[in-house]
Design an enzyme around this catalytic site. Structure first.
Site, PDB file in Angstrom:
ATOM      1  N   ASP A 291     -26.994 -16.587  13.358  1.00 29.77           N
ATOM      2  CA  ASP A 291     -27.706 -16.471  12.099  1.00 29.77           C
ATOM      3  C   ASP A 291     -28.951 -15.623  12.384  1.00 29.77           C
ATOM      4  OD1 ASP A 291     -28.567 -16.611   9.526  1.00 29.77           O
ATOM      5  OD2 ASP A 291     -28.460 -18.783   9.347  1.00 29.77           O
TER       6      ASP A 291
HETATM    7  C1  BGC Z   1     -29.228 -17.006   6.337  1.00 28.41           C
HETATM    8  C2  BGC Z   1     -27.801 -16.518   6.421  1.00 28.41           C
HETATM    9  C3  BGC Z   1     -27.722 -15.073   5.989  1.00 28.41           C
HETATM   10  C4  BGC Z   1     -28.642 -14.253   6.862  1.00 28.41           C
HETATM   11  C5  BGC Z   1     -28.627 -12.772   6.543  1.00 28.41           C
HETATM   12  C6  BGC Z   1     -30.213 -16.080   7.029  1.00 28.41           C
HETATM   13  O1  BGC Z   1     -31.511 -16.390   6.657  1.00 28.41           O
HETATM   14  O2  BGC Z   1     -29.325 -18.307   6.869  1.00 28.41           O
HETATM   15  O3  BGC Z   1     -26.959 -17.336   5.635  1.00 28.41           O
HETATM   16  O4  BGC Z   1     -26.414 -14.607   6.038  1.00 28.41           O
HETATM   17  O5  BGC Z   1     -29.970 -14.730   6.700  1.00 28.41           O
HETATM   18  O6  BGC Z   1     -29.259 -12.511   5.347  1.00 28.41           O
END
Ligand code: BGC
Length: 755
Positions: A297
């Site tokens: 993530d």
């Molecule tokens: C989130 C993810 C997301 C990623 C990219 C993170 O803050 O937890 O779900 O895909 O950002 O935007």
């Protein structure tokens, strides 16, 4: 002489070039062999590590100096806060990019959010074109449809936008378990039950990937809260992990092979998911046969070497520190290069299937009008009618007193990475008017003025923050006059949701605000006195306390419906579509009745540590032992018609159970019914839930009097429980009770099978 030398040098250069393999499906190992250590690290650490200012690329703020980097193939992105990020630059607003290694024909891949539709920049500086995407219904609504075919149609449209806007991987579906109703991201997630979550997610992946683009199933795993999300520790037994928190992921991996998985921010039993080799390698790949690659993530803890060693193949969005850490680890012997090679190989295996690699000529012109129709139909299929005392449908195009700010400023999706840059939204008032309802003009005007006035004071909506307008107190005079002028009252209650924080047990969030409760009291009193009905719409991605549910005549959970929200709501209110959604979570009488209530978001005195002491008893697995605390059970939802169940059969065929049940529409209107198959297992020597959802199906639209036989298959292996002591899945011998049910508390037929 000069000419001869030049020709010789050219020949040498040509020979050298000819020896450099160019990536294709059949030469991945050869390309891997030709890659330098730096190139390998370049591939596994996302493009965002190249940040800089007007002096060119340099370290990100607060980051240590990075080693030399190859900037080929990257372009500067516009600056934000004085920092310039570098990416392939092709799809503006995409969350992440893979760094190409052009020498070897290794291309970029563009990774973009998210669960309710593609999130990219719709308007771009110096470009007159627009790049709007369709805002589809949020996750909880999709699972409330109990309709995998529908989900596949929705995500086929979503995946087409990914392809036609030039992205390669959609960062979705999000599918963590609704452990507690206050989790801030439940709106993106599916259910308290892993089978429902897993089947819906598998359908989602099939729909998107049918377009030849990838998905990233997230957040793996046990990411059921947002408080202290970067590194919060979930203390959870292996049995609960296997049976509840990992199960949905297992289903989606086995049934749909997502191209990628996104590891979660949190720790599980003390180990960060992105550094957890047991999770990412032993279980995900070894036991389940996952073939794609794992990415972190965004900005997850950044010990690059430990992440690579765990089998977390790609680090997103990439930091200089991760690059340096891996380089140092390999050079110093801390990290065996074979771990890195495995990651690179897995990324290349996915890359060769990607549209960018295949040089797909994307149009930037998906059929947004067709997709709007898909989202309108889908949203109506997932709304849940919780209560209906002869109030709905409004077959005559009645005079409606439409109250509540969310009726005029409808919340169509959540904020954060689940946000979609859509072209428009249809609010409930607009949808009702378009459907021919006569809205009370005076009322509508005053709400519209108020919303406009308040909005003018607020910052513009952008993906991270969607400002909402505060609910207003309705005066007695207004309510009484409206009750005289109109035939029915519709009142909306709304809750915004987004990532990064959990909801709170406060009025205005979990509880109704004083204003909302006073409005419901007043509207029910005045309209009931006038002999007229009150309908409440719940416009939210999750649930709220419903201690007030005995007051109105009808309650429709409309969720967050995507950009066609108002039209979808009108389709249900007018009876054009009969509601057929059912709750993917339990609504308890009180918050304290949830089994996780005492350990959410943190266990007392233990900041950052959350004890999952309720173990496997999450959702209805818990409420089946305390039925008196349920207000609306898991799987519950009313229709405008009635259904009878008959002829339930369960027969063993090899290592499967073939289950069938006949559903007949016994009411007066057409409708669809979602049927749930629960199985109660013999006690054996383990504590077990009373019953567990093992299959489900949904009829097509049945006319009054019509029947359909639904057939479902349950593998015997899926009836097992996990014995953590013996590290084995076990099928206990004895009698299994197979139930066909309209909800977890409405069992219509039982048969038993002895195994
Ligand atoms: C989130 C993810 C997301 C990623 C990219 C993170 O803050 O937890 O779900 O895909 O950002 O935007």
């Amino acid at each position: 002489m000069k000419a001869i030398l030049t020709t010789g040098a050219l020949l040498c250069a040509m020979t050298a070039f000819a020896q450099v393999p160019q990536l294709n499906r059949n030469n991945i190992d050869e390309v891997l062999k030709a890659m330098t250590l730096e190139e390998k690290i370049t591939l596994v650490v996302g493009a965002n590590r190249y940040v800089g200012d007007e002096n060119g690329p340099g370290p990100a703020p607060g980051m240590p100096e990075r080693k030399s980097v190859d900037m080929s193939g990257l372009v500067e992105q516009p600056k934000s806060d004085g920092v310039t990020a570098f990416s392939s630059g092709r799809v503006k607003g995409a969350a992440g990019d893979v760094v190409p290694v052009e020498r070897l024909g290794i291309t970029t891949m563009v990774l973009a959010d998210g669960p309710a539709g593609l999130r990219i920049d719709a308007v771009r500086p110096g470009d007159d074109n627009t790049y709007f995407c369709t805002a589809f219904p949020i996750g909880s609504l999709l699972s409330a449809s109990w309709d995998t075919g529908l989900v596949e149609r929705v995500t086929a449209a979503m995946g087409n936008e990914v392809l036609e806007y030039g992205a390669d991987v959609l960062l979705a579906p999000a599918m963590n378990i609704h452990r507690n109703p206050l989790c801030g991201r439940n709106f993106e997630y599916y259910s308290e039950d892993p089978l429902l979550a897993g089947k819906i997610a598998a359908a989602y992946v099939r729909g998107v990937q049918g377009n030849g683009v990838g998905t990233s199933v997230k957040h793996f795993a046990a990411n059921s809260q947002e408080t202290l999300r970067n590194g919060q520790n979930a203390s959870v037994s292996e049995r609960a992990l296997r049976e509840i928190y990992l199960k949905g992921f297992e289903i989606v991996v086995k049934e749909a092979q997502p191209w990628t998985i996104m590891s979660s921010y949190n720790k599980i039993n003390g180990v960060l998911s992105s550094e957890n080799r047991w999770l990412l390698t032993d279980v995900l790949r070894g036991e389940w046969g996952f073939k794609g690659f794992v990415m972190t993530d965004w900005w997850a803890e950044e010990n690059g070497a430990r992440q690579i060693a765990a089998g977390n193949d790609m680090l997103m969005p990439g930091t200089p520190h991760q690059y340096d850490d891996i380089l140092d680890a390999v050079q110093s012997g801390r990290l065996d290069i074979r771990f890195l090679d495995d990651c690179v190989r897995r990324i290349l295996q996915v890359m060769v299937e990607s549209p960018t690699f295949k040089r797909y000529a994307y149009s930037n012109k998906p059929d947004l009008a067709a997709h709007a129709q898909v989202t309108r139909e889908a949203a109506a299929q997932g709304m849940v009618l919780l209560k209906n005392e002869s109030a709905l449908p409004l077959v005559r195009k009645s005079k409606v007193a439409l109250f509540g700010v969310p009726s005029y400023d409808t919340m169509v999706g959540g904020s954060g990475s689940g946000y979609v840059n859509r072209a428009y939204k249809v609010t409930v008032d607009a949808g009702l008017e378009a459907a021919g309802f006569r809205l009370d003009k005076q009322l509508a005007e005053s709400y519209r003025d108020y919303v406009k006035h308040e909005k003018a004071k607020q910052p513009a909506e952008y993906f991270w923050i969607i400002p909402t307008v505060q609910e207003t107190l309705i005066s007695r005079e207004v309510a009484q006059a409206a009750a005289k002028r109109n035939e029915v009252c519709v009142y909306s209650i709304g809750r915004m949701a987004g990532e990064g924080g959990d909801r709170t047990l406060t009025p205005g969030d979990w509880y109704l605000s004083e204003t909302e409760q006073a409005n419901i009291d007043l509207l029910c009193e005045t309209f009931h006195k006038a002999g007229k009905k009150v309908i409440v719409l719940l416009n939210m991605g999750n649930i709220v306390d419903m201690g007030w549910s005995d007051q109105p005549d009808a309650i429709l959970h409309t969720w967050m419906d995507g950009q066609e929200a108002g039209n979808s709501v009108a389709d249900i209110l007018a009876g054009k579509v009969s509601p057929s959604g059912k709750l993917p979570m339990t609504i308890a009488k009180s918050y304290e009745d949830y089994s996780s209530a005492k350990d959410f978001p943190m266990s007392n005195g233990n900041p950052g540590d959350v004890n999952y002491d309720e173990d496997i008893f999450v959702g209805y697995r818990h409420f089946d032992r305390h039925p008196e605390t349920i207000l609306y059970p898991f799987g519950f939802g009313l229709s405008y018609t009635d259904f009878a169940y008959s002829d339930l059969k369960a027969e063993r065929e090899g290592d499967e159970l073939k289950i069938s049940v006949k559903v007949t529409n016994t009411g007066k209107r057409p409708g669809r019914e979602a049927v749930q198959i629960y199985v109660g297992a013999p006690a054996g020597n383990a504590v077990k839930p009373v019953k567990e959802l093992r299959a489900f199906g949904k009829t097509s639209e049945l006319k009054p009097g019509a029947s359909e036989v639904l057939t479902m298959t349950v593998k015997l292996a899926d009836l097992r429980w996990f014995d953590a002591y013996e590290q084995a899945w076990k099928l206990d011998a004895g009698e299994y009770v197979i139930s066909a049910a309209a909800s977890s508390r409405d069992i219509r037929q039982n048969v038993t099978v002895t195994l």
